[in-house]
Scaffold this active site. Sequence first.
Site, PDB file in Angstrom:
ATOM      1  N   HIS A   1       0.814  -1.221   0.000  1.00 17.08           N
ATOM      2  CA  HIS A   1       0.000   0.000   0.000  1.00 17.08           C
ATOM      3  C   HIS A   1       0.842   1.262   0.000  1.00 17.08           C
ATOM      4  O   HIS A   1       0.318   2.361  -0.191  1.00 17.08           O
ATOM      5  CB  HIS A   1      -0.958   0.000   1.195  1.00 17.08           C
ATOM      6  CG  HIS A   1      -0.326   0.174   2.541  1.00 17.08           C
ATOM      7  ND1 HIS A   1       0.868  -0.416   2.907  1.00 17.08           N
ATOM      8  CD2 HIS A   1      -0.728   0.880   3.639  1.00 17.08           C
ATOM      9  CE1 HIS A   1       1.163  -0.081   4.145  1.00 17.08           C
ATOM     10  NE2 HIS A   1       0.216   0.701   4.605  1.00 17.08           N
ATOM     11  N   LYS A   2       2.145   1.145   0.170  1.00 17.29           N
ATOM     12  CA  LYS A   2       3.011   2.319   0.188  1.00 17.29           C
ATOM     13  C   LYS A   2       3.158   2.946  -1.196  1.00 17.29           C
ATOM     14  O   LYS A   2       3.614   4.093  -1.307  1.00 17.29           O
ATOM     15  CB  LYS A   2       4.381   1.953   0.756  1.00 17.29           C
ATOM     16  CG  LYS A   2       4.354   1.547   2.222  1.00 17.29           C
ATOM     17  CD  LYS A   2       3.879   2.660   3.142  1.00 17.29           C
ATOM     18  CE  LYS A   2       4.008   2.283   4.616  1.00 17.29           C
ATOM     19  NZ  LYS A   2       3.575   3.369   5.503  1.00 17.29           N
TER      20      LYS A   2
END
Length: 311
Positions: free
Chosen positions: A50-51
Amino acid sequence: MLAPDHPSVQRAEEGVVGLIGRTPLVRLRKIASGAPVYVKLEYLNPTGSHKDRIALYMIREAEQRGLLKPGGLVVEASSGNTAISVAWLASQLGYKPLIVVDEGTSPAKVALIKALGAEVVFAPKVPWDHPDHAIKLAGKLAAERGGVFLNQFENEANVRAHYETTAAEIYGGLGSGIGAFVMGIGTGGTIAGVAKFLKERGVPASIVGVVPKGSPIATGRPTLGEPVEGLATSTVSGIYSKYSGLIDEVVEVGYEEARETMLKLAKEEGVLGGLSTGANVAVALKVAERLEKGAVVTLAPDSIFRYTHLL
């Protein structure tokens, strides 16, 4: 053959960067009891975490503010998923990435960050307030070399990325049927962005933060938590300090419980989340048992393939 107006074709036209976000929500069918439990599969982002979302938002904001010029230097301090996301995205967008990692970061991870085009600088493992800490060293290098230090721990674009994308996607799928949102606290950007979005829309969801046993977020003291990668074991970010009032409850999870849940998820549900996913789901399952109304939502921030050494 897919039609030209098919969503997959439209996204492909944007290149790989256009594939960030819009990840699926999957309901757990075998290991959950009580309220429905949904897991958002963030490991399906281009670099596997998700980064990617915050890397895109932080870099785009720096561009909009005129801080980044073509070929400019992008600096970040991270030994985890953010390092990989920033190295990948900065290179894709024509910038030079420099990543400051802690000594002891695995050679495989360092090799990947370098392969993605980044210069890697090692920082000693020292307390948060030490002048040689990775975050302070990253800021110093950015200033000395005319670069932009993204600083995910303080950057509001971290929160905005999850407010505008992650939260909107979850709300678009479940609407007011969200009874609880459970999320591990690292920088705090994900839980802050989603909590802010839901509360502004009057969704009566309980916001539950997940931290390792012994984390300073849980103890209120400068303690060292158990090593659950991706969660705040020793630091309290500026983002968390600012948005902690949005969080209704903080629950501690031990390393072994996180690992066991990670393996159970993979074997029984086919959800190939990593160690922080195990921590998130372990708490989500407990919340589901007591939740009277609505569904529990959590994230699989990255994949089990980054934790094969723990199998």
